[in-house]
Write a protein that holds these residues in place. Structure first.
Motif, PDB file in Angstrom:
ATOM      1  N   SER A  66      -3.314  54.488  29.576  1.00 56.58           N
ATOM      2  CA  SER A  66      -2.793  54.793  30.842  1.00 56.58           C
ATOM      3  C   SER A  66      -1.577  54.224  31.469  1.00 56.58           C
ATOM      4  CB  SER A  66      -3.743  54.764  32.266  1.00 56.58           C
ATOM      5  OG  SER A  66      -3.994  53.661  32.160  1.00 56.58           O
ATOM      6  N   SER A 103      -4.117  61.750  34.189  1.00 55.08           N
ATOM      7  CA  SER A 103      -5.337  60.920  34.347  1.00 55.08           C
ATOM      8  C   SER A 103      -6.471  61.592  33.836  1.00 55.08           C
ATOM      9  CB  SER A 103      -5.206  60.716  35.971  1.00 55.08           C
ATOM     10  OG  SER A 103      -6.492  59.921  35.938  1.00 55.08           O
ATOM     11  N   VAL A 165      -7.637  55.225  35.862  1.00 51.18           N
ATOM     12  CA  VAL A 165      -6.685  55.495  35.108  1.00 51.18           C
ATOM     13  C   VAL A 165      -5.661  56.022  35.849  1.00 51.18           C
ATOM     14  CG1 VAL A 165      -5.753  57.160  33.488  1.00 51.18           C
ATOM     15  CG2 VAL A 165      -8.066  56.165  32.905  1.00 51.18           C
TER      16      VAL A 165
END
Length: 268
Positions: A66, A103, A165
């Motif tokens: 991420s 995400s 994330v």
């Protein structure tokens, strides 16, 4: 000795027919899984074991992936907004891109690659050892006993990881915008709070829920249908990951279009 060759049209027709048949079987199994979710007894112990396993193998890769995702999106959007003189909107554009799009995709890629492949390999090995057939002979439903806990675990992990994330990606984007591109911290946060809205987070979580369901379902379906012994198990593991990725991007497009049509942008 005569040999029979199929024409390209016939081969293409058989390939399309086979793909449609597989999709129909996957859809039917998905309906069975949804129905079995509301049946009792619920395999709570199996669910917790699968949840912990998927989370343990996914949390670190998701967190590490991420950061560059958020950084790349922020850096790219920062350079574009600088060219058109819209630096003040860099925070909103990058954060919304990370939360809405990057995400849930990153989360599901990790869940499918780490957890889904393990689910597929486990069920595939059980199938070639005829454990699944033995369960059916004894009157135990493999769907309710094995598939439902794994699918629910993948969904739960996807929802939780998606939140993590999103936070890590936004923080990474903020850091690179302020440190690397000399952005203004106040402008980054102000534009985000001015244009972002709560439905942006909800649609991200809904995507993660759907994607987690697809990841668990495809992994279980391919694991229950291996061909060719141990080699077949390895083949279906690869197939499950590829199929999940293809469905992921298609469903992401559909959900994003529906969301943008139904939910007006803030300030519009």
């Amino acid at each position: 000795m005569s040999t029979t060759t199929r024409s390209p049209i016939e081969a293409a027709s058989n390939a399309v027919t086979g793909a449609l048949r597989e999709f129909g079987n996957l859809f039917a199994m998905g309906l069975d899984v949804v129905v079995a979710m509301f049946k009792r007894p619920f395999q709570i112990r199996e669910f917790l074991q699968q949840f912990w396993f998927i989370a343990s193998v996914s949390i670190m890769p998701a967190a590490l992936v991420s950061i560059p995702f958020g950084a790349v999106i922020t850096l790219q959007l920062g350079s574009l907004t600088a060219q058109i003189g819209a630096d003040s909107f860099n925070g909103a554009a990058s954060v919304l891109a990370v939360v809405q799009q990057a995400s849930p995709i990153v989360t599901t890629l990790v869940v499918a690659g780490a957890g889904g492949s393990a689910i597929c390999a486990d069920l595939g090995s059980r199938t070639i050892r005829e454990e699944i057939d033995a369960m059916m002979v004894l009157g135990v439903s493999p769907i309710q006993r094995l598939v439902v806990p794994r699918v629910l675990a993948a969904m739960a992990v996807a929802i939780l990881l998606n939140g993590m994330v999103s936070v890590v990606g936004v923080c990474g984007g903020y850091f690179f915008n302020v440190v690397v591109q000399d952005g203004t911290p106040g402008a980054f946060l102000a534009s985000f709070s001015a244009l972002a809205q709560l439905p942006d987070l909800w649609v991200s979580e809904i995507k993660a829920l759907i994607f987690g369901f697809l990841a668990g379902l495809v992994a279980a379906y391919r694991g229950l249908n291996p061909k060719g012994g141990p080699k077949g198990v390895g083949d279906v593991v690869n197939q499950s990951v590829v199929i999940t990725f293809l469905l992921l991007f298609f469903v992401n497009l559909v959900v994003s279009v529906i969301y943008l049509q139904l939910i007006p942008a803030k300030g519009a």
